[in-house]
Motif scaffolding. Structure first.
Motif, mmCIF file in Angstrom:
data_model
loop_
_atom_site.group_PDB
_atom_site.id
_atom_site.type_symbol
_atom_site.label_atom_id
_atom_site.label_comp_id
_atom_site.label_asym_id
_atom_site.label_seq_id
_atom_site.Cartn_x
_atom_site.Cartn_y
_atom_site.Cartn_z
ATOM 1 N N ASP A 62 -1.448 15.084 6.882
ATOM 2 C CA ASP A 62 -0.318 14.498 7.608
ATOM 3 C C ASP A 62 -0.826 13.505 8.654
ATOM 4 N N ALA A 63 -1.876 13.907 9.381
ATOM 5 C CA ALA A 63 -2.420 13.034 10.425
ATOM 6 C C ALA A 63 -2.996 11.756 9.835
ATOM 7 N N LEU A 64 -3.635 11.873 8.691
ATOM 8 C CA LEU A 64 -4.272 10.717 8.068
ATOM 9 C C LEU A 64 -3.241 9.742 7.508
ATOM 10 N N VAL A 65 -2.127 10.258 7.029
ATOM 11 C CA VAL A 65 -1.053 9.375 6.573
ATOM 12 C C VAL A 65 -0.536 8.525 7.737
ATOM 13 N N LEU A 66 -0.466 9.126 8.912
ATOM 14 C CA LEU A 66 0.092 8.438 10.074
ATOM 15 C C LEU A 66 -0.915 7.556 10.800
ATOM 16 N N ASP A 67 -2.214 7.898 10.703
ATOM 17 C CA ASP A 67 -3.192 7.221 11.550
ATOM 18 C C ASP A 67 -4.547 7.142 10.847
ATOM 19 N N ASP A 68 -5.012 5.935 10.571
ATOM 20 C CA ASP A 68 -6.322 5.750 9.940
ATOM 21 C C ASP A 68 -7.458 6.288 10.800
ATOM 22 N N GLU A 69 -7.248 6.308 12.128
ATOM 23 C CA GLU A 69 -8.302 6.726 13.054
ATOM 24 C C GLU A 69 -8.117 8.163 13.517
ATOM 25 N N ALA A 70 -7.362 8.946 12.797
ATOM 26 C CA ALA A 70 -7.107 10.332 13.205
ATOM 27 C C ALA A 70 -8.426 11.090 13.397
ATOM 28 N N ASP A 71 -8.533 11.768 14.536
ATOM 29 C CA ASP A 71 -9.743 12.532 14.844
ATOM 30 C C ASP A 71 -9.585 13.934 14.274
ATOM 31 N N ILE A 72 -9.897 14.064 13.004
ATOM 32 C CA ILE A 72 -9.722 15.316 12.265
ATOM 33 C C ILE A 72 -11.012 15.623 11.521
ATOM 34 N N GLY A 83 -18.487 13.574 8.920
ATOM 35 C CA GLY A 83 -19.547 14.199 8.135
ATOM 36 C C GLY A 83 -19.306 14.182 6.640
ATOM 37 N N TRP A 84 -19.676 15.291 6.006
ATOM 38 C CA TRP A 84 -19.605 15.375 4.554
ATOM 39 C C TRP A 84 -18.173 15.337 4.040
ATOM 40 N N ARG A 85 -17.219 15.820 4.837
ATOM 41 C CA ARG A 85 -15.817 15.794 4.411
ATOM 42 C C ARG A 85 -15.318 14.352 4.275
ATOM 43 N N LYS A 86 -15.762 13.499 5.168
ATOM 44 C CA LYS A 86 -15.347 12.096 5.113
ATOM 45 C C LYS A 86 -15.863 11.433 3.835
ATOM 46 N N LYS A 87 -17.136 11.706 3.504
ATOM 47 C CA LYS A 87 -17.711 11.128 2.285
ATOM 48 C C LYS A 87 -17.019 11.678 1.037
ATOM 49 N N LEU A 88 -16.725 12.966 1.079
ATOM 50 C CA LEU A 88 -16.164 13.621 -0.101
ATOM 51 C C LEU A 88 -14.687 13.294 -0.286
ATOM 52 N N PHE A 89 -13.947 13.244 0.812
ATOM 53 C CA PHE A 89 -12.485 13.125 0.707
ATOM 54 C C PHE A 89 -11.887 12.047 1.606
ATOM 55 N N GLY A 90 -12.253 12.011 2.880
ATOM 56 C CA GLY A 90 -11.579 11.159 3.851
ATOM 57 C C GLY A 90 -11.554 9.696 3.471
#
Length: 388
Positions: A335-345, A350-357
């Motif tokens: 939900d946060a990512l849909v609303l904000d490209d810079e969401a601090d989640i 790290g690895w989550r960003k490479k894998l999914f974010g």
């Protein structure tokens, strides 16, 4: 079973444990009627020794134990570490360093999200843990033999779980996946609740700057009172009461009788006087000193098609990685990512960003599409500027 109740015995054990590559640690505590956890027992095991450290039956100086926890050559292994570490941060202001949380590592290795300790012990060792002593009164002395056996089992089985997970992390080349999580666990601020930040945990939303300011001040007042009296914050005042006070702003004793969250006559109490003083103080602020109510982000709805596509991507990525989707990203993350490209989640680090974010953002901006075969979902890169 070796139970330590005297400081010299604790110091001798810690001296021996300092030669180990790792120690496994667990605690038994109670906090149903307190703000701070009441430490009742500490269990620690090395590769060839396991002890119970009893802070109730004996008089202990914990300096040798805290020194062991500071020893960077000895890994401190916990399962679901946060509540245990909170106790030691309260003792010393520091976290054990380094730490390894087997619940986090188990999730990364495909055992599922927030796997229970007895479940992973059974999967790794085939053993069963008798959990019937789990909710006994750990402050009562003497401890029964059954309680002591249960307490020791929590750290002796943990040795096997830890070594198994290290092997799995090596095999799957996922040490990097847990490194950021362990670093986060060692941040002391994670375990401190500053009264000024207490309002952030409230779920209710207000629409006016004055209401938000009152909510912030009342949450801080409640937090300080709960800490000073060592009682649960809900015993001082419920969350719903803070929300109602922020909206209704009672200025006299009779006004409390019209509020749903308080019993008749409460307005004449000392606590009500403190609450009214907080509200009156906030209302004297200049408007320029009031906090700004966060605006609702504009953009696509988190529950619209972009969020739906991100959730499909998450499921696909999780299946490929052999982990539970929530280990990579939560529904709130999406939900946060849909609303904000810079969401601090977490999903954007790290690895989550490479894998999914990164791929989730590519979907959001039309740079990635999803196809499907009978076997799997297939990410497809999209050329958003095709040649003419």
């Amino acid at each position: 079973m070796h139970t330590i109740t005297q400081t010299p015995d604790l110091a001798a054990f810690c001296e021996r444990a300092a030669n180990a590559q790792f120690i496994t640690v667990d605690t038994e505590f109670m906090r149903e009627s307190t703000y701070w956890p009441k430490l009742c027992l500490i269990q620690i095991a090395t590769e060839d020794e396991a002890v119970l450290i009893d802070p109730i039956a004996g008089k202990l100086d914990f300096a040798p134990l805290l020194a062991l926890f500071d020893d960077k050559d000895v890994v401190k292994v916990f399962h679901a570490a946060k509540q245990d570490i909170e106790i030691f941060v309260k003792m010393s202001g520091r976290t054990p360093n380094p730490v390894f949380d087997t619940q986090v590592a188990a999730a990364v290795c495909g055992f599922g999200d927030s796997v229970a300790y007895n479940s992973i012990v059974k999967q790794v060792t085939g053993g069963e843990i008798d959990k019937s002593s789990r909710f006994t009164d750990w402050s009562h002395r003497p401890l029964s033999e059954k309680q002591q056996r249960y307490a020791l089992a929590d750290v002796t089985h943990l040795r096997d779980v830890y070594e198994h997970l290290l092997t799995e992390l090596d095999r799957q080349k996922r040490h990097e996946w847990v490194a950021d999580e362990m670093a986060d666990l060692m941040r002391p601020e994670l375990y401190r609740v500053e009264p000024e930040d207490a309002w952030k945990r409230l779920k209710m939303k207000v629409n006016k700057p004055l209401e938000l300011a009152i909510m912030q001040e009342l949450a801080a007042w409640r937090e300080r009172r709960a800490q000073d009296q060592d009682v649960p914050r809900g015993r001082v005042m419920k969350d719903e009461a803070i929300f109602e006070l922020a909206q209704q702003q009672p200025a006299d004793a009779k006004a409390f009788d019209r509020l749903r969250s308080f019993s008749r006559g409460f307005g004449r109490s000392d606590q009500a006087a403190d609450i009214m003083a907080v509200i009156a103080r906030v209302k004297k602020r200049d408007k320029t000193e009031l906090p700004k109510v966060p605006r609702r982000p504009r953009g696509p709805s988190p529950r619209g098609p972009i969020g739906d596509l991100m959730r499909v991507l998450l499921k696909s990525v999780a299946e490929d990685a052999g982990v539970a989707p929530r280990v990579i990203a939560s529904s709130d993350d999406i939900d946060a990512l849909v609303l904000d490209d810079e969401a601090d989640i977490p999903a954007m680090h790290g690895w989550r960003k490479k894998l999914f974010g990164d791929r989730a953002l590519a979907i959001k901006h039309g740079k990635l599409a999803l196809g499907a075969s009978p076997e799997a979902v297939i990410p497809i890169e999209v050329d958003i500027n095709p040649p003419q």
